[in-house]
Design a protein around this motif. Structure first.
Motif, mmCIF file in Angstrom:
data_model
loop_
_atom_site.group_PDB
_atom_site.id
_atom_site.type_symbol
_atom_site.label_atom_id
_atom_site.label_comp_id
_atom_site.label_asym_id
_atom_site.label_seq_id
_atom_site.Cartn_x
_atom_site.Cartn_y
_atom_site.Cartn_z
ATOM 1 N N TYR A 7 5.078 5.293 -0.015
ATOM 2 C CA TYR A 7 4.139 4.142 -0.127
ATOM 3 C C TYR A 7 4.948 3.100 -0.898
ATOM 4 O O TYR A 7 5.281 3.339 -1.774
ATOM 5 N N LEU A 8 5.075 1.652 -0.398
ATOM 6 C CA LEU A 8 6.026 0.912 -0.993
ATOM 7 C C LEU A 8 5.197 -0.455 -1.411
ATOM 8 O O LEU A 8 3.913 -0.845 -0.560
ATOM 9 N N ASN A 9 5.361 -0.998 -2.718
ATOM 10 C CA ASN A 9 4.412 -1.862 -3.062
ATOM 11 C C ASN A 9 5.370 -3.320 -3.110
ATOM 12 O O ASN A 9 6.496 -3.228 -3.593
ATOM 13 N N LYS A 51 -2.952 -11.420 2.990
ATOM 14 C CA LYS A 51 -1.716 -10.510 2.758
ATOM 15 C C LYS A 51 -2.360 -9.045 3.054
ATOM 16 O O LYS A 51 -3.446 -8.974 3.688
ATOM 17 N N LEU A 52 -1.225 -8.253 3.640
ATOM 18 C CA LEU A 52 -1.361 -6.731 3.833
ATOM 19 C C LEU A 52 -2.144 -5.868 2.886
ATOM 20 O O LEU A 52 -1.538 -5.859 1.787
ATOM 21 N N MET A 53 -3.289 -5.413 3.060
ATOM 22 C CA MET A 53 -3.780 -4.664 2.160
ATOM 23 C C MET A 53 -3.352 -2.897 2.608
ATOM 24 O O MET A 53 -3.013 -2.166 1.631
ATOM 25 N N HIS A 54 -2.848 -2.751 3.858
ATOM 26 C CA HIS A 54 -2.138 -1.479 4.022
ATOM 27 C C HIS A 54 -1.528 -1.677 5.472
ATOM 28 O O HIS A 54 -2.160 -2.169 6.583
ATOM 29 N N ILE A 55 -0.450 -1.121 5.489
ATOM 30 C CA ILE A 55 0.631 -0.974 6.926
ATOM 31 C C ILE A 55 1.251 0.234 6.978
ATOM 32 O O ILE A 55 1.680 0.649 5.921
ATOM 33 N N ALA A 56 1.279 0.911 8.154
ATOM 34 C CA ALA A 56 1.960 2.146 8.396
ATOM 35 C C ALA A 56 2.979 2.374 9.317
ATOM 36 O O ALA A 56 2.641 1.678 10.535
ATOM 37 N N LEU A 57 4.011 2.584 9.244
ATOM 38 C CA LEU A 57 5.110 2.634 10.316
ATOM 39 C C LEU A 57 5.769 4.221 10.267
ATOM 40 O O LEU A 57 6.278 4.908 9.455
ATOM 41 N N PRO A 58 5.560 5.150 11.389
ATOM 42 C CA PRO A 58 5.857 6.462 11.679
ATOM 43 C C PRO A 58 7.603 6.281 11.792
ATOM 44 O O PRO A 58 7.994 5.451 12.546
ATOM 45 N N GLY A 60 10.508 9.103 12.228
ATOM 46 C CA GLY A 60 10.598 10.678 12.363
ATOM 47 C C GLY A 60 9.329 11.337 12.291
ATOM 48 O O GLY A 60 8.396 10.898 12.884
ATOM 49 N N GLY A 61 9.245 12.506 11.302
ATOM 50 C CA GLY A 61 7.807 13.167 11.183
ATOM 51 C C GLY A 61 7.240 12.605 9.785
ATOM 52 O O GLY A 61 6.320 13.233 9.421
ATOM 53 N N ASN A 62 7.589 11.246 9.378
ATOM 54 C CA ASN A 62 6.936 10.840 8.259
ATOM 55 C C ASN A 62 6.399 9.551 8.532
ATOM 56 O O ASN A 62 6.537 8.843 9.557
ATOM 57 N N ILE A 63 5.538 8.874 7.544
ATOM 58 C CA ILE A 63 5.181 7.624 7.548
ATOM 59 C C ILE A 63 5.406 6.716 6.536
ATOM 60 O O ILE A 63 5.296 7.070 5.266
ATOM 61 N N LEU A 64 6.063 5.646 6.629
ATOM 62 C CA LEU A 64 6.421 4.595 5.725
ATOM 63 C C LEU A 64 5.316 3.860 5.570
ATOM 64 O O LEU A 64 4.907 3.067 6.812
ATOM 65 N N MET A 65 4.554 3.796 4.499
ATOM 66 C CA MET A 65 3.671 2.546 4.303
ATOM 67 C C MET A 65 3.661 1.690 3.235
ATOM 68 O O MET A 65 4.731 1.939 2.335
ATOM 69 N N GLY A 66 2.717 0.561 3.070
ATOM 70 C CA GLY A 66 3.079 -0.493 2.214
ATOM 71 C C GLY A 66 1.847 -1.251 1.996
ATOM 72 O O GLY A 66 0.841 -1.129 2.818
#
Length: 138
Positions: A7-9, A51-58, A60-66
């Motif tokens: 999870y990136l801020n 602004k974005l409160m939450h975003i998620a990009l799969p 591979g088998g993981n999810i990058l969120m920010g």
């Protein structure tokens, strides 16, 4: 077993960063949620509501969120405390990922063959996120 995702801020440029990551890794966003779409956020400044409160990009088998950090939270401090490590499935993919992620950023260690039988490189992307790209020849 539990799943560990990243999870990136960011300080207001999450959407730009995640569109860049989507262009690098492909895929589609699982979630794109703005502050304005959440209960209790109507008292926020109008600029913050977009602004974005939450975003998620799969990936591979993981999810990058920010998220975009907004008041009253302190601003995000991008630094050297973490690196994202991506394992490529081929030498060509490793080169493409490294070249794309490092474009506009800073190369810390050029992508090259190592003594541990891998193609490996480190770079900080144009958003201040550190990446390690690896392709294991084994």
């Amino acid at each position: 077993m539990a799943t560990l995702n990243t999870y990136l801020n960011f300080n207001g440029n999450t959407e730009e960063a995640f569109n860049f990551y989507k262009s690098v890794f492909g895929g589609e966003f699982l979630v794109v949620q703005r502050y304005k779409d959440s209960p209790g956020c109507d008292g926020m400044p109008v600029d913050d509501q977009e602004k974005l409160m939450h975003i998620a990009l799969p990936i591979g088998g993981n999810i990058l969120m920010g998220t975009d950090i907004t008041a009253p939270m302190p601003p995000a401090t991008l630094g050297t405390g973490i690196s994202l490590s991506v394992d490529a499935t081929s030498e060509e993919e490793a080169k493409r990922l490294f070249d794309t992620l490092s474009a506009g950023g800073t190369i810390t260690m050029a992508l090259e063959k190592t003594f541990w039988n891998a193609l490996f490189g480190m770079a900080t992307d144009k958003f201040g996120i550190q990446w390690m790209v690896n392709y294991d020849y084994k």
